[in-house]
Design an enzyme around this catalytic site. Structure first.
Site, PDB file in Angstrom:
ATOM      1  N   SER A 147       0.857  -1.187   0.000  1.00  0.00           N
ATOM      2  CA  SER A 147       0.000   0.000   0.000  1.00  0.00           C
ATOM      3  C   SER A 147       0.888   1.229   0.000  1.00  0.00           C
ATOM      4  CB  SER A 147      -0.890  -0.003   1.242  1.00  0.00           C
ATOM      5  OG  SER A 147      -0.109   0.356   2.364  1.00  0.00           O
ATOM      6  N   LYS A 148       0.253   2.380  -0.025  1.00  0.00           N
ATOM      7  CA  LYS A 148       1.005   3.641  -0.082  1.00  0.00           C
ATOM      8  C   LYS A 148       1.957   3.802   1.108  1.00  0.00           C
ATOM      9  CE  LYS A 148      -1.324   6.195  -3.480  1.00  0.00           C
ATOM     10  NZ  LYS A 148      -2.786   6.257  -3.610  1.00  0.00           N
ATOM     11  N   ARG A 149       1.629   3.152   2.213  1.00  0.00           N
ATOM     12  CA  ARG A 149       2.519   3.219   3.387  1.00  0.00           C
ATOM     13  C   ARG A 149       3.923   2.740   3.037  1.00  0.00           C
ATOM     14  NH1 ARG A 149       1.851  -0.550   6.931  1.00  0.00           N
ATOM     15  NH2 ARG A 149       0.259  -1.585   5.700  1.00  0.00           N
TER      16      ARG A 149
END
Ligand code: GLU
Length: 481
Positions: A251-253
């Protein structure tokens, strides 16, 4: 039988790195077998599909170098490859399925379906809807004629099961108890993903469906639909999902997830492609740096791993560095030119482009990312800007001012303005002033580049030219007083 595969993204987001990997595996499989790679658009969700995302998907695939033989923009026998333009065909198939009893009009309300689900869960049964709340066909026709809205559902044969051999995951079986009588046409006449995708796969003669594992549970539905259409089954391969280095779903994390972000950051497409290929497949012999044409030669879908693949930007950066060093100097300079111009907010003239070519190999040796380059060469094309940390550390040391002044005097009268000439003259200066290279040369670096980190010193001075080198040394000397 010739291989026909498809990549079928929905234009509801930028092309994700996972989508890039799916497209690549489809491409490698098609090219390895001399088959066709087809690009379609699963754009039935009109509310979430945008022209910008569609454009991004096309541009990202082209940037990666994954050309397709049939489909969006290139055309082909099917005419259109956009699902939004094939609605009549999906409605036609739905009507045929109803006529032969494989599908039915469904009037079950949201409340009824919810109650069914709750009841099933409470009594430990499967919550998959089995059509028990539907009227008999004659009744259904009457209600339809009276204008009551209805969806169309597929009648999953019960009891029963669907088994198929997934090229990546092996034999997979779904008991129909777990498969609901899924909607194929919404009450407004638009198809669901299951219907549109299966009709396209059948109509386009797709032989192998290679896609993400998130769609595995959809496959028994697609197999049942294909069977009901009287068509031949495709072979399925579901690719494991991408994880971040912490083992959680990517994910963007974890960093950028859009191919576009890597393109914008100046990654090299062949490095990106090479890295994506390794997410679940190994070209053999521990070899990791393998060009696309060689991957085409070696690709084997049956060797793709079903274990989750880790997307690790550190490894990608390493791979990118390898590809940067493999570029010839001219290609490297050409690749960084737009980034440098964007950084400076102006174009370089012909003389400056020649200077960029001159300094390029010295930057190329160390760069992992093209995006690092503009900052490193900015001092050559823009005015000097001192990094205060570097200045305070280097220019306040004893001997710094002597070195800067000494260099000024010597370089002003140097006959041979070249890398070797500059180096010879400055080494002589170090000897005369009895300064170590560190003490004597670091101040010069800060004086001409503004920073203690820059491309190699003599090469930088040569690229900067005598006039500007001396002006900067003088300016630094004045600032030190
Ligand atoms: N359109 C689907 C998606 O973007 C993929 C469809 C498929 O490969 O069957 O997730």
């Amino acid at each position: 039988m010739s291989v026909r595969v498809r990549f079928a993204p929905s234009p509801t987001g930028y092309l994700h790195v996972g989508g890039g990997r799916t497209a690549l595996y489809n491409y490698l499989f098609a090219r390895h077998h001399g088959g066709s790679f087809i690009l379609r658009s699963d754009d039935t969700d009109r509310a979430r599909s945008t022209a910008e995302y569609q454009q991004d998907i096309l541009e990202s695939l082209r940037w990666l170098g994954l050309d397709w033989d049939e489909g969006l923009e290139v055309g082909g026998d099917q005419g259109t490859y956009r699902q939004s333009e094939r609605l009549a065909r999906y409605q036609e198939v739905a009507a045929e399925l109803i006529a032969e009893g494989s599908a039915y009009y469904s009037f079950a309300t949201a409340e009824q379906l919810e109650a069914f689900r709750e009841e099933a869960m409470a009594s430990g049964r499967s919550p998959a809807y089995d059509g028990r709340h539907e009227p008999d066909p004659a009744d259904a026709m009457a209600r339809l004629a009276a204008g009551e809205p209805a969806t169309v559902r597929f009648a999953v044969p019960r009891p029963g099961e669907t088994t198929f051999v997934d090229v990546v995951r092996g034999t997979v079986t779904f008991d129909h108890v777990q498969v609901d009588d899924f909607v194929i046409l919404r009450s407004n006449g638009t198809p669901t993903y299951h219907l549109a995708s299966t009709v396209d796969d059948v109509d386009f003669g797709i032989t192998h469906v290679i896609r993400g594992e998130d769609l595995l549970a959809s496959t028994p539905k697609h197999i049942l639909l294909t069977e009901a259409m009287g068509a031949e089954q495709a072979t399925y391969a579901h690719l494991s999902l991408l994880m971040g280095p912490d083992g959680k779903k990517l994910s963007k994390r974890h960093g950028h997830t859009a191919i576009k972000a890597y393109r914008d950051a100046g990654y090299l497409a062949p490095a990106m492609v090479n890295y994506l290929a390794l997410l679940g497949w190994s070209p053999g012999d521990d070899e990791t740096v393998v060009p696309l044409d060689e991957m085409v030669r070696r690709f084997d879908l049956a060797e793709v791993s079903k274990n989750p693949a880790i997307f690790d930007t550190d490894k990608l950066d390493w791979m990118n560095g390898v590809y940067i060093r493999e570029l010839d100097v001219a290609s490297f300079a050409e690749a960084v030119l737009p980034l440098v111009e964007e950084d400076l907010e102006r174009s370089l003239d012909a003389g400056e482009v020649a200077t960029l070519r001159e300094i390029a190999p010295h930057v190329q040796e160390r760069a992992k990312l093209l995006s690092e380059v503009p900052e490193q060469v900015r001092f050559v094309f823009a005015g000097i800007e001192y990094d205060e940390g570097s200045w305070n550390k280097v220019m306040t040391k004893e001997g710094a001012d002597v070195a800067v002044k000494g260099a000024c005097e010597r370089l002003a009268v140097l006959d041979n303005w070249s890398i070797e000439g500059i180096e010879g003259s400055l080494r002589e200066m170090l000897a005369t002033l009895e300064l170590s290279a560190r003490k004597g040369l670091q101040p010069l670096r800060v004086a001409i580049s503004g920073s203690s980190v820059s491309p190699p010193l003599f090469e930088s001075m040569a690229a900067l030219g005598r006039e500007r080198t001396i002006a900067r040394l003088e300016q630094a000397a004045a600032r030190m007083e």
